[in-house]
Enzyme design. Structure first.
Site, PDB file in Angstrom:
ATOM      1  N   MET A  54       0.916  -1.157   0.080  1.00 45.23           N
ATOM      2  CA  MET A  54      -0.028  -0.027  -0.138  1.00 45.23           C
ATOM      3  C   MET A  54       0.771   1.292  -0.020  1.00 45.23           C
ATOM      4  O   MET A  54       0.238   2.377   0.378  1.00 45.23           O
ATOM      5  CB  MET A  54      -1.174   0.110   1.171  1.00 45.23           C
ATOM      6  N   HIS A 113       9.455  -3.531   3.297  1.00 47.81           N
ATOM      7  CA  HIS A 113       8.971  -3.598   1.797  1.00 47.81           C
ATOM      8  C   HIS A 113      10.217  -3.904   1.175  1.00 47.81           C
ATOM      9  O   HIS A 113      10.054  -5.049  -0.064  1.00 47.81           O
ATOM     10  CB  HIS A 113       8.119  -2.421   1.255  1.00 47.81           C
ATOM     11  N   ASP A 142       2.210  -9.421   9.291  1.00 52.59           N
ATOM     12  CA  ASP A 142       0.552  -9.410   9.244  1.00 52.59           C
ATOM     13  C   ASP A 142       0.449 -10.887   8.827  1.00 52.59           C
ATOM     14  O   ASP A 142       0.116 -11.315   8.046  1.00 52.59           O
ATOM     15  CB  ASP A 142      -0.002  -8.635   7.919  1.00 52.59           C
ATOM     16  N   GLN A 145      -2.900 -12.189   7.945  1.00 53.70           N
ATOM     17  CA  GLN A 145      -3.181 -11.834   6.476  1.00 53.70           C
ATOM     18  C   GLN A 145      -2.433 -12.902   5.639  1.00 53.70           C
ATOM     19  O   GLN A 145      -2.777 -13.184   4.538  1.00 53.70           O
ATOM     20  CB  GLN A 145      -2.331 -10.446   6.297  1.00 53.70           C
ATOM     21  N   SER A 185       6.930  -0.587  10.259  1.00 49.52           N
ATOM     22  CA  SER A 185       5.461  -0.748   9.890  1.00 49.52           C
ATOM     23  C   SER A 185       5.347   0.777   9.080  1.00 49.52           C
ATOM     24  O   SER A 185       5.948   1.589   9.666  1.00 49.52           O
ATOM     25  CB  SER A 185       4.522  -0.808  10.918  1.00 49.52           C
TER      26      SER A 185
END
Ligand code: PAF
Length: 303
Positions: free
Chosen positions: A34, A41, A155, A158, A190
């Site tokens: 996102m 990431h 997560d 998830q 995060s």
């Protein structure tokens, strides 16, 4: 000079580029995000590169996974900065940055729902969240096509749900989980850490401290779910504005253990709480994750 070949907004263009890559014999690696990209990431992108040689990163703040009182509007967005960060990596072939209207076409009414896996941990506290995640991830897999997709273990729920979707729907996607990336003091990285005020950033260390204390007890032979949970809960409660949950659960089904239960060789200890206004999550898989993951040196004074 950016090394990324292309930044595209239209799903059909992404699909054509991925099909062309596969036709050239390349393996497609995919990292859905996102945006508000951080070291976590970038680690996912590097992992994708180990498994594939045509790398797609999506940047899309998905509205359907945010509840009405959540931070969809204020979620950090800066596409140019994100693209610069990815360009530095030299590892990304294509960035997919769609508009909401390209992902949710006029009249869109299909939703992907998950069963029991979504009913534990964050599920009851964030109604509709996992349906939104499941729906957008399924759409993204449809756009990219056959690939290896990398998701972070922060997560945890998830990741479990995405694995289940890929399995249950026979999607041509291999799911790879990547260990949590932590700052040197133990805080899990995060995008939402950006919301923390300096004093809140210090308090937030209570999450990783709690996980480390429980992990050490587990490593010393403690198997009572309530004792392990209590160690983490005490550290979290000491710093949190409010605690959503501190739960010891089965690592596969995510069904919580009763406090009286003795856990087996492996279980997930998961935390969700608020520090100030910011909701943070963190977890450790007892019996699997390395204690050193909590800091460069697990005898660090902070713990
Ligand atoms: O983990 C995230 O950033 C999001 O939930 C995801 C998987 C990109 C879906 O919007």
């Amino acid at each position: 000079m950016p090394l990324i070949q292309r930044v595209v907004a239209m799903p059909a263009e992404v699909r054509a580029a991925c099909d062309a890559a596969r036709a050239r014999g390349l393996l497609v690696g995919f990292v859905p995000t996102m945006g508000a990209l951080h070291e976590g990431h970038l680690a996912l992108v590097r992992k994708a590169r180990q498994n594939a040689n045509f790398i797609v990163v999506s940047i899309f703040v998905n509205p359907t996974q945010f509840g009405p009182n959540e931070d969809f509007i204020k979620y950090p967005r800066n596409l140019d900065v994100d693209i610069d960060r990815l360009s530095d990596l030299a590892d990304v072939d294509l960035v997919f940055a769609p508009e909401v209207s390209s992902m949710y076409l006029a009249g869109d009414e299909t939703r992907v729902t998950v069963g029991a896996l979504a009913s534990h941990l964050c599920g009851p506290l964030r109604p509709g969240h996992f349906e939104g995640v499941a729906t957008v991830v399924t759409k993204l897999f449809g756009v990219v096509g056959p690939c290896t997709a990398v998701f972070g273990k922060k997560d945890y729920q998830q990741l479990a749900i995405v694995r289940r979707i890929a399995r249950d729907l026979f999607l041509p996607v291999t799911i790879v989980g990547h260990p949590i990336i932590r700052d040197p003091d133990g805080l899990a990285v995060s995008s939402r850490n950006a919301y923390l005020l300096p004093q809140e950033r210090v308090r937030a260390l209570g999450l990783s401290r709690g996980l480390l204390l429980a992990s050490r007890a587990f490593a010393s032979g403690e198997r009572n779910a309530g004792v392990l949970r209590g160690l983490a809960l005490a550290a979290v409660a000491a710093v949190a504005t409010s605690v959503d949950y501190v739960t010891v659960a089965d690592a596969e089904s995510l069904v919580p253990f009763d406090d009286a239960a003795a856990i087996g060789a492996r279980a997930v200890l998961a935390i969700a709480c608020r520090i100030g206004q910011t909701r943070l999550i963190d977890n450790v898989v007892l019996g699997e994750d390395d204690l050193h993951a909590f800091g460069e040196d697990d005898s660090h004074a902070q713990f």
